[in-house]
Enzyme design. Structure first.
Site, PDB file in Angstrom:
ATOM      1  N   ASN A   9       0.881  -1.169   0.000  1.00 16.89           N
ATOM      2  CA  ASN A   9       0.000   0.000   0.000  1.00 16.89           C
ATOM      3  C   ASN A   9       0.917   1.217   0.000  1.00 16.89           C
ATOM      4  O   ASN A   9       1.514   1.557   1.017  1.00 16.89           O
ATOM      5  CB  ASN A   9      -0.884  -0.027   1.263  1.00 16.89           C
ATOM      6  CG  ASN A   9      -1.704   1.238   1.405  1.00 16.89           C
ATOM      7  OD1 ASN A   9      -1.825   2.023   0.467  1.00 16.89           O
ATOM      8  ND2 ASN A   9      -2.280   1.436   2.586  1.00 16.89           N
ATOM      9  N   LYS A  11       0.151   4.220  -0.304  1.00 11.89           N
ATOM     10  CA  LYS A  11      -0.491   5.425   0.233  1.00 11.89           C
ATOM     11  C   LYS A  11      -0.242   6.584  -0.736  1.00 11.89           C
ATOM     12  O   LYS A  11      -0.180   6.360  -1.949  1.00 11.89           O
ATOM     13  CB  LYS A  11       0.009   5.703   1.654  1.00 11.89           C
ATOM     14  CG  LYS A  11      -0.096   4.439   2.516  1.00 11.89           C
ATOM     15  CD  LYS A  11       0.131   4.643   3.969  1.00 11.89           C
ATOM     16  CE  LYS A  11      -0.028   3.309   4.689  1.00 11.89           C
ATOM     17  NZ  LYS A  11       0.078   3.405   6.137  1.00 11.89           N
ATOM     18  N   HIS A  95      -9.757   1.329   5.376  1.00 16.12           N
ATOM     19  CA  HIS A  95      -8.420   1.559   5.941  1.00 16.12           C
ATOM     20  C   HIS A  95      -8.522   2.587   7.072  1.00 16.12           C
ATOM     21  O   HIS A  95      -9.264   3.571   6.964  1.00 16.12           O
ATOM     22  CB  HIS A  95      -7.468   2.048   4.845  1.00 16.12           C
ATOM     23  CG  HIS A  95      -6.035   2.032   5.307  1.00 16.12           C
ATOM     24  ND1 HIS A  95      -5.524   2.999   6.132  1.00 16.12           N
ATOM     25  CD2 HIS A  95      -5.033   1.143   5.087  1.00 16.12           C
ATOM     26  CE1 HIS A  95      -4.259   2.710   6.398  1.00 16.12           C
ATOM     27  NE2 HIS A  95      -3.934   1.588   5.773  1.00 16.12           N
ATOM     28  N   GLU A  97      -6.675   4.951   7.995  1.00 16.41           N
ATOM     29  CA  GLU A  97      -6.376   6.342   7.630  1.00 16.41           C
ATOM     30  C   GLU A  97      -7.585   7.001   6.969  1.00 16.41           C
ATOM     31  O   GLU A  97      -7.797   8.203   7.106  1.00 16.41           O
ATOM     32  CB  GLU A  97      -5.138   6.401   6.719  1.00 16.41           C
ATOM     33  CG  GLU A  97      -3.871   6.159   7.520  1.00 16.41           C
ATOM     34  CD  GLU A  97      -2.696   5.638   6.706  1.00 16.41           C
ATOM     35  OE1 GLU A  97      -2.705   5.727   5.471  1.00 16.41           O
ATOM     36  OE2 GLU A  97      -1.755   5.107   7.346  1.00 16.41           O
ATOM     37  N   GLU A 167      -5.369  -4.695  10.948  1.00 20.07           N
ATOM     38  CA  GLU A 167      -4.324  -3.682  11.081  1.00 20.07           C
ATOM     39  C   GLU A 167      -4.505  -2.912  12.382  1.00 20.07           C
ATOM     40  O   GLU A 167      -5.253  -1.911  12.414  1.00 20.07           O
ATOM     41  CB  GLU A 167      -4.395  -2.700   9.918  1.00 20.07           C
ATOM     42  CG  GLU A 167      -4.235  -3.361   8.564  1.00 20.07           C
ATOM     43  CD  GLU A 167      -3.737  -2.366   7.529  1.00 20.07           C
ATOM     44  OE1 GLU A 167      -2.604  -2.525   7.070  1.00 20.07           O
ATOM     45  OE2 GLU A 167      -4.469  -1.416   7.214  1.00 20.07           O
ATOM     46  N   GLY A 173       2.433   2.462  10.652  1.00 18.94           N
ATOM     47  CA  GLY A 173       3.367   3.557  10.414  1.00 18.94           C
ATOM     48  C   GLY A 173       4.100   4.022  11.667  1.00 18.94           C
ATOM     49  O   GLY A 173       4.737   5.068  11.673  1.00 18.94           O
ATOM     50  N   SER A 213       3.398  -1.902  10.357  1.00 21.85           N
ATOM     51  CA  SER A 213       4.855  -1.991  10.497  1.00 21.85           C
ATOM     52  C   SER A 213       5.401  -3.395  10.239  1.00 21.85           C
ATOM     53  O   SER A 213       6.331  -3.844  10.899  1.00 21.85           O
ATOM     54  CB  SER A 213       5.292  -1.477  11.870  1.00 21.85           C
ATOM     55  OG  SER A 213       4.907  -0.120  12.019  1.00 21.85           O
TER      56      SER A 213
HETATM   57  P1  PGA Z   1       2.710   0.377   7.542  1.00 20.64           P
HETATM   58  O1  PGA Z   1       1.237   0.598   6.943  1.00 20.64           O
HETATM   59  O2  PGA Z   1       3.195  -0.937   7.021  1.00 20.64           O
HETATM   60  O3  PGA Z   1       3.513   1.553   7.050  1.00 20.64           O
HETATM   61  O4  PGA Z   1       2.562   0.363   9.036  1.00 20.64           O
HETATM   62  C1  PGA Z   1       0.335  -0.455   6.826  1.00 20.64           C
HETATM   63  C2  PGA Z   1      -0.971   0.022   6.234  1.00 20.64           C
HETATM   64  O5  PGA Z   1      -1.417   1.129   6.592  1.00 20.64           O
HETATM   65  O6  PGA Z   1      -1.576  -0.653   5.390  1.00 20.64           O
END
Ligand code: PGA
Length: 251
Positions: A9, A11, A95, A97, A167, A173, A213
């Site tokens: 992803n 982003k 998601h 976010e 998640e 992140g 992460s």
């Molecule tokens: P990350 O993001 O691996 O940077 O923690 C995962 C995600 O938001 O899908």
């Protein structure tokens, strides 16, 4: 159906040139990557149509966004149908976010999922608890309520088009990864929930990915549990070498 999946992803990252370089590096490496894993990447919307045409056939292309509505006067939105017509295979839905920063309620998540199902667009349904919910040991209750809401009215047959990504928001992140035990526990919980809502066969054929992460140094341990079928990977998917290492965690 192969349950193992490594999904990137990106982003809101990469120029179109950087995106194309990543794709060609993946294409060159493809023969050396294990065959027992499906490979997906969710790219920024402006690049979807071009990359869907140019990508290696083994790579599944996902949108990070999809409209909760069909066609109409909805400026700035794009429908599941449009994505399918551009060769897109999946859309991320729910998601954290999008939920936290763009006001996507459970109801919107459910509407988006229904739009994808109607258009036969695959879905990566994301769920996860906040840190305060984890600290209060409420993670199972939170995930259950997110899944119940998003999958309300969905049939066992629809589940063939749905991948679930667990998640934990406190791990996205942040560099703080769930331990392999924490991930395994939640994945087993999710699979049991799917089995109770639908049936054992559906539960056994649904991919449940871990996100938060996940990186080359911890993927092998996370993916080792029987209910963790791979990862939805943000930061560590940006570099194609790291992404390839993640895919190789299945060997
Ligand atoms: P990350 O993001 O691996 O940077 O923690 C995962 C995600 O938001 O899908």
């Amino acid at each position: 159906m192969m349950r193992n999946i490594v999904a990137g992803n990106w982003k809101s990252n990469k120029s179109i040139n950087e995106a194309r370089n990543w794709m060609s590096e993946m294409g060159e490496a493809m023969d050396n990557l294990p065959k027992n894993v499906r490979i997906m990447v969710a790219v920024p919307a402006p690049y979807l149509a071009a990359l869907a045409k140019e990508k290696h056939p083994r790579i599944l292309i996902a949108s990070q966004q999809v409209s909760a509505t069909g066609y109409g006067a909805f400026t700035g939105e794009f429908t599941a149908d449009m994505l399918v017509s551009c060769g897109v295979d999946y859309a991320l839905v729910g998601h954290s976010e999008r939920r936290s920063n763009f006001g996507e309620s459970d109801e919107i998540v459910s509407d988006k999922l229904k739009q994808c199902l109607e258009s036969d667009l695959g879905i990566v349904l994301c769920c996860g608890e906040h840190l305060n919910e984890r600290d209060a040991d409420r993670q199972e209750e939170v995930i259950k309520s997110q899944l119940e809401s998003a999958l309300h009215g969905v049939t066992a047959d629809d589940m063939k088009n749905i991948i679930v990504a667990y998640e934990p928001i406190w791990a996205i992140g942040t560099g703080r990864t769930a331990t392999a035990d924490q991930a395994a526990e939640m994945h087993t919980f999710i699979r049991r929930w799917i089995s109770e809502k639908f049936d054992l066969h559906t539960a056994e054929n649904t991919s449940v990915l871990y996100g938060g992460s996940c990186k080359p140094s911890n993927a092998k341990e996370l993916f080792a549990s029987k209910d963790v079928d791979g990862g939805l990977i943000g930061g560590a998917s940006l570099n194609s070498g790291d992404f390839q290492s993640l895919i190789c965690s299945f060997t």
